[in-house]
Design an enzyme around this catalytic site. Sequence first.
Site, PDB file in Angstrom:
ATOM      1  N   ALA A 260      -3.070  -9.884   8.763  1.00 51.46           N
ATOM      2  CA  ALA A 260      -2.459  -8.559   8.897  1.00 51.46           C
ATOM      3  C   ALA A 260      -1.425  -8.595  10.019  1.00 51.46           C
ATOM      4  O   ALA A 260      -1.659  -9.161  11.087  1.00 51.46           O
ATOM      5  CB  ALA A 260      -3.531  -7.514   9.193  1.00 51.46           C
TER       6      ALA A 260
ATOM      7  N   GLY B  91       3.756 -10.999   9.727  1.00 48.55           N
ATOM      8  CA  GLY B  91       5.170 -11.169   9.385  1.00 48.55           C
ATOM      9  C   GLY B  91       5.372 -11.727   7.983  1.00 48.55           C
ATOM     10  O   GLY B  91       6.485 -12.084   7.617  1.00 48.55           O
ATOM     11  N   LYS B  92       4.299 -11.785   7.202  1.00 47.92           N
ATOM     12  CA  LYS B  92       4.384 -12.384   5.867  1.00 47.92           C
ATOM     13  C   LYS B  92       5.292 -11.583   4.924  1.00 47.92           C
ATOM     14  O   LYS B  92       6.062 -12.176   4.175  1.00 47.92           O
ATOM     15  CB  LYS B  92       3.005 -12.613   5.261  1.00 47.92           C
ATOM     16  CG  LYS B  92       2.198 -11.372   5.029  1.00 47.92           C
ATOM     17  CD  LYS B  92       0.755 -11.691   4.701  1.00 47.92           C
ATOM     18  CE  LYS B  92      -0.042 -10.411   4.610  1.00 47.92           C
ATOM     19  NZ  LYS B  92      -0.033  -9.599   5.831  1.00 47.92           N
TER      20      LYS B  92
ATOM     21  N   HIS C  30       8.074   0.079   4.640  1.00 51.49           N
ATOM     22  CA  HIS C  30       8.454  -1.102   3.860  1.00 51.49           C
ATOM     23  C   HIS C  30       9.709  -0.821   3.038  1.00 51.49           C
ATOM     24  O   HIS C  30      10.623  -1.656   2.992  1.00 51.49           O
ATOM     25  CB  HIS C  30       7.311  -1.528   2.934  1.00 51.49           C
ATOM     26  CG  HIS C  30       6.309  -2.431   3.590  1.00 51.49           C
ATOM     27  ND1 HIS C  30       6.544  -3.764   3.807  1.00 51.49           N
ATOM     28  CD2 HIS C  30       5.066  -2.188   4.049  1.00 51.49           C
ATOM     29  CE1 HIS C  30       5.499  -4.316   4.379  1.00 51.49           C
ATOM     30  NE2 HIS C  30       4.575  -3.370   4.549  1.00 51.49           N
ATOM     31  N   ARG C  31       9.775   0.336   2.415  1.00 54.70           N
ATOM     32  CA  ARG C  31      10.942   0.677   1.593  1.00 54.70           C
ATOM     33  C   ARG C  31      12.202   0.755   2.435  1.00 54.70           C
ATOM     34  O   ARG C  31      13.273   0.338   2.006  1.00 54.70           O
ATOM     35  CB  ARG C  31      10.726   2.012   0.889  1.00 54.70           C
ATOM     36  CG  ARG C  31       9.899   1.878  -0.351  1.00 54.70           C
ATOM     37  CD  ARG C  31       9.988   3.115  -1.220  1.00 54.70           C
ATOM     38  NE  ARG C  31       9.168   2.908  -2.394  1.00 54.70           N
ATOM     39  CZ  ARG C  31       8.472   3.835  -2.976  1.00 54.70           C
ATOM     40  NH1 ARG C  31       8.503   5.069  -2.533  1.00 54.70           N
ATOM     41  NH2 ARG C  31       7.743   3.558  -4.035  1.00 54.70           N
TER      42      ARG C  31
ATOM     43  N   ARG D 148      13.867  -2.636   3.253  1.00 58.25           N
ATOM     44  CA  ARG D 148      14.418  -3.397   2.124  1.00 58.25           C
ATOM     45  C   ARG D 148      15.827  -2.898   1.802  1.00 58.25           C
ATOM     46  O   ARG D 148      16.126  -1.714   1.934  1.00 58.25           O
ATOM     47  CB  ARG D 148      13.554  -3.218   0.878  1.00 58.25           C
ATOM     48  CG  ARG D 148      12.217  -3.852   0.971  1.00 58.25           C
ATOM     49  CD  ARG D 148      11.499  -3.732  -0.383  1.00 58.25           C
ATOM     50  NE  ARG D 148      10.077  -3.827  -0.174  1.00 58.25           N
ATOM     51  CZ  ARG D 148       9.194  -2.916  -0.534  1.00 58.25           C
ATOM     52  NH1 ARG D 148       9.572  -1.821  -1.159  1.00 58.25           N
ATOM     53  NH2 ARG D 148       7.920  -3.094  -0.293  1.00 58.25           N
TER      54      ARG D 148
ATOM     55  N   GLU E 281       6.299  -0.078  -9.270  1.00 56.96           N
ATOM     56  CA  GLU E 281       4.922   0.119  -8.827  1.00 56.96           C
ATOM     57  C   GLU E 281       3.979  -0.542  -9.830  1.00 56.96           C
ATOM     58  O   GLU E 281       4.014  -0.233 -11.026  1.00 56.96           O
ATOM     59  CB  GLU E 281       4.627   1.607  -8.675  1.00 56.96           C
ATOM     60  CG  GLU E 281       5.430   2.215  -7.543  1.00 56.96           C
ATOM     61  CD  GLU E 281       5.096   3.665  -7.271  1.00 56.96           C
ATOM     62  OE1 GLU E 281       4.103   4.179  -7.820  1.00 56.96           O
ATOM     63  OE2 GLU E 281       5.851   4.284  -6.491  1.00 56.96           O
TER      64      GLU E 281
END
Length: 186
Positions: free
Chosen positions: A9, A12-13, A48-49, A52, A60
């Site tokens: 968790a 940085g993956k 997250h969105r 990007r 989804e």
Amino acid sequence: MIKLILGGARSGKSRYGEQLALQSKHRVNVLVTAQVYDQEMQQRVAAHRQQRPATWQTTETPFDLGNAITQHHQTGDCLLVDCLTLWVTNELLRFDIEHQGAQLSQHWQQQKQQLLDALALAKQQDQDKQVVGDIILVSNEVGMGIVPMGAINRRFVDETGWLHQSIATLADEVYWVVAGLPQRIK
């Protein structure tokens, strides 16, 4: 090309997966597996969105990931799956492990096999130059701690570990990310 990115968790993956997607020079379709049940998860998804590029498509995909990969794997596309562990959770929680253990096992094995078959087909299509694109799979490595309490928690750790092993066998590249530093292990 199939790439698997593992890490803990906040390792940085996801960020590394996004970097690989940018480097691919393909159109990017992010297959997101999260389901939003509360405000905190809503904020995570929004963050997250935001990070990007706006040109990336988002699909989804909380269930039936194998079918989604088969449907969306096209020439010139990069599929970024974020993340496998949420998908495993979604699929395992479709049934009550205490009362529907047999249905859960059957369902999970079917879903897992569909995913592995979709990845194997994509790899074969790439090798035959029928479809040229990338599939990047991001997942949490959850098996490095203590054995968790509760049957569903242990099942989750076991199934996720076995899934990672199967995908790593198929993958062209496997990365381990720790403290934001990716290490190629295959």
